[in-house]
Motif scaffolding. Structure first.
Motif, PDB file in Angstrom:
ATOM      1  N   THR A 109       1.609   1.286   5.797  1.00  0.00           N
ATOM      2  CA  THR A 109       0.801   0.743   6.884  1.00  0.00           C
ATOM      3  C   THR A 109      -0.099  -0.334   6.295  1.00  0.00           C
ATOM      4  N   LEU A 110      -0.009  -1.532   6.853  1.00  0.00           N
ATOM      5  CA  LEU A 110      -0.810  -2.666   6.397  1.00  0.00           C
ATOM      6  C   LEU A 110      -1.866  -2.986   7.454  1.00  0.00           C
ATOM      7  N   ARG A 111      -3.119  -3.062   7.054  1.00  0.00           N
ATOM      8  CA  ARG A 111      -4.209  -3.435   7.964  1.00  0.00           C
ATOM      9  C   ARG A 111      -4.287  -4.951   8.022  1.00  0.00           C
ATOM     10  N   THR A 112      -4.380  -5.503   9.225  1.00  0.00           N
ATOM     11  CA  THR A 112      -4.419  -6.960   9.412  1.00  0.00           C
ATOM     12  C   THR A 112      -5.678  -7.366  10.168  1.00  0.00           C
ATOM     13  N   ALA A 113      -6.151  -8.576   9.915  1.00  0.00           N
ATOM     14  CA  ALA A 113      -7.343  -9.095  10.593  1.00  0.00           C
ATOM     15  C   ALA A 113      -7.042  -9.466  12.044  1.00  0.00           C
ATOM     16  N   ARG A 114      -5.811  -9.847  12.317  1.00  0.00           N
ATOM     17  CA  ARG A 114      -5.383 -10.169  13.684  1.00  0.00           C
ATOM     18  C   ARG A 114      -3.945  -9.690  13.865  1.00  0.00           C
ATOM     19  N   ARG A 115      -3.432  -9.830  15.060  1.00  0.00           N
ATOM     20  CA  ARG A 115      -2.096  -9.316  15.385  1.00  0.00           C
ATOM     21  C   ARG A 115      -1.009 -10.071  14.612  1.00  0.00           C
ATOM     22  N   ALA A 116      -0.146  -9.324  13.951  1.00  0.00           N
ATOM     23  CA  ALA A 116       0.985  -9.892  13.219  1.00  0.00           C
ATOM     24  C   ALA A 116       2.163 -10.052  14.167  1.00  0.00           C
ATOM     25  N   THR A 117       3.148 -10.837  13.736  1.00  0.00           N
ATOM     26  CA  THR A 117       4.376 -10.981  14.523  1.00  0.00           C
ATOM     27  C   THR A 117       5.583 -10.388  13.808  1.00  0.00           C
ATOM     28  N   GLY A 118       5.441 -10.042  12.532  1.00  0.00           N
ATOM     29  CA  GLY A 118       6.562  -9.473  11.794  1.00  0.00           C
ATOM     30  C   GLY A 118       6.128  -8.883  10.471  1.00  0.00           C
ATOM     31  N   ALA A 119       7.067  -8.191   9.816  1.00  0.00           N
ATOM     32  CA  ALA A 119       6.822  -7.590   8.507  1.00  0.00           C
ATOM     33  C   ALA A 119       8.138  -7.551   7.751  1.00  0.00           C
ATOM     34  N   ARG A 120       8.057  -7.490   6.433  1.00  0.00           N
ATOM     35  CA  ARG A 120       9.267  -7.496   5.616  1.00  0.00           C
ATOM     36  C   ARG A 120       8.981  -6.923   4.235  1.00  0.00           C
ATOM     37  N   ILE A 121      10.053  -6.539   3.557  1.00  0.00           N
ATOM     38  CA  ILE A 121       9.995  -6.205   2.139  1.00  0.00           C
ATOM     39  C   ILE A 121      10.826  -7.265   1.425  1.00  0.00           C
ATOM     40  N   HIS A 122      10.299  -7.807   0.339  1.00  0.00           N
ATOM     41  CA  HIS A 122      10.983  -8.885  -0.368  1.00  0.00           C
ATOM     42  C   HIS A 122      10.461  -9.014  -1.783  1.00  0.00           C
ATOM     43  N   GLU A 123      10.950  -9.999  -2.500  1.00  0.00           N
ATOM     44  CA  GLU A 123      10.545 -10.304  -3.885  1.00  0.00           C
ATOM     45  C   GLU A 123      10.653  -9.080  -4.795  1.00  0.00           C
ATOM     46  N   CYS A 124      11.766  -8.383  -4.725  1.00  0.00           N
ATOM     47  CA  CYS A 124      11.985  -7.230  -5.590  1.00  0.00           C
ATOM     48  C   CYS A 124      12.500  -7.690  -6.948  1.00  0.00           C
ATOM     49  N   HIS A 125      11.947  -7.109  -8.008  1.00  0.00           N
ATOM     50  CA  HIS A 125      12.383  -7.446  -9.351  1.00  0.00           C
ATOM     51  C   HIS A 125      12.194  -6.245 -10.271  1.00  0.00           C
ATOM     52  N   ALA A 126      13.054  -6.140 -11.258  1.00  0.00           N
ATOM     53  CA  ALA A 126      12.953  -5.067 -12.233  1.00  0.00           C
ATOM     54  C   ALA A 126      11.815  -5.373 -13.193  1.00  0.00           C
ATOM     55  N   VAL A 127      11.151  -4.304 -13.624  1.00  0.00           N
ATOM     56  CA  VAL A 127      10.009  -4.468 -14.540  1.00  0.00           C
ATOM     57  C   VAL A 127      10.484  -4.268 -15.964  1.00  0.00           C
TER      58      VAL A 127
END
Length: 127
Positions: A109-127
């Protein structure tokens, strides 16, 4: 005096021209396919697949459900974010998928200052 003219063979130009066009067409199709594969995979780490399943938007938060598949021996870090209509990031969080598992399903759950229009998971990389 009689003059004999030998009969010349039929010209082979058009047949050779078509063959050349076919060869050029096949090479162009292969090159376009190669560039397409590169474009689709650009920016991704091989062996890691992240997918946004669903997201639920309220006025001040976004709940995102996602899954990540990876190799068992890799620790992977991904970014989960919420954005507005101009793709400006409103909130983001880093998610860690530990080594020893082949993947993970999660909810953030991400808290936002105003209403968002979308969400995503990205930029995955091995450590």
């Amino acid at each position: 005096m009689t003059t004999s003219v030998s009969k010349t063979a039929a010209p082979t130009g058009p047949r050779q021209g078509r063959f050349g066009l076919v060869v050029i067409g096949v090479l162009s199709a292969l090159a376009a396919g190669g560039f397409g594969i590169i474009a689709v995979n650009a920016g991704q780490t091989p062996g890691i697949v992240a997918q946004t399943i669903t997201y639920d938007i309220t006025d001040t938060s976004v709940e995102i459900n996602f899954q990540v598949a990876k190799g068992e021996g890799d620790e992977v870090r991904c970014t989960v974010d919420a954005f507005d209509e101009k793709f400006e990031v409103l909130a983001e969080k880093e998610v860690v998928v530990p080594a020893g598992t082949s993947g993970m399903k999660g909810t953030e759950t991400l808290r936002t200052a105003r209403r968002a229009t979308g969400a995503r998971i990205h930029e995955c990389h091995a450590v």
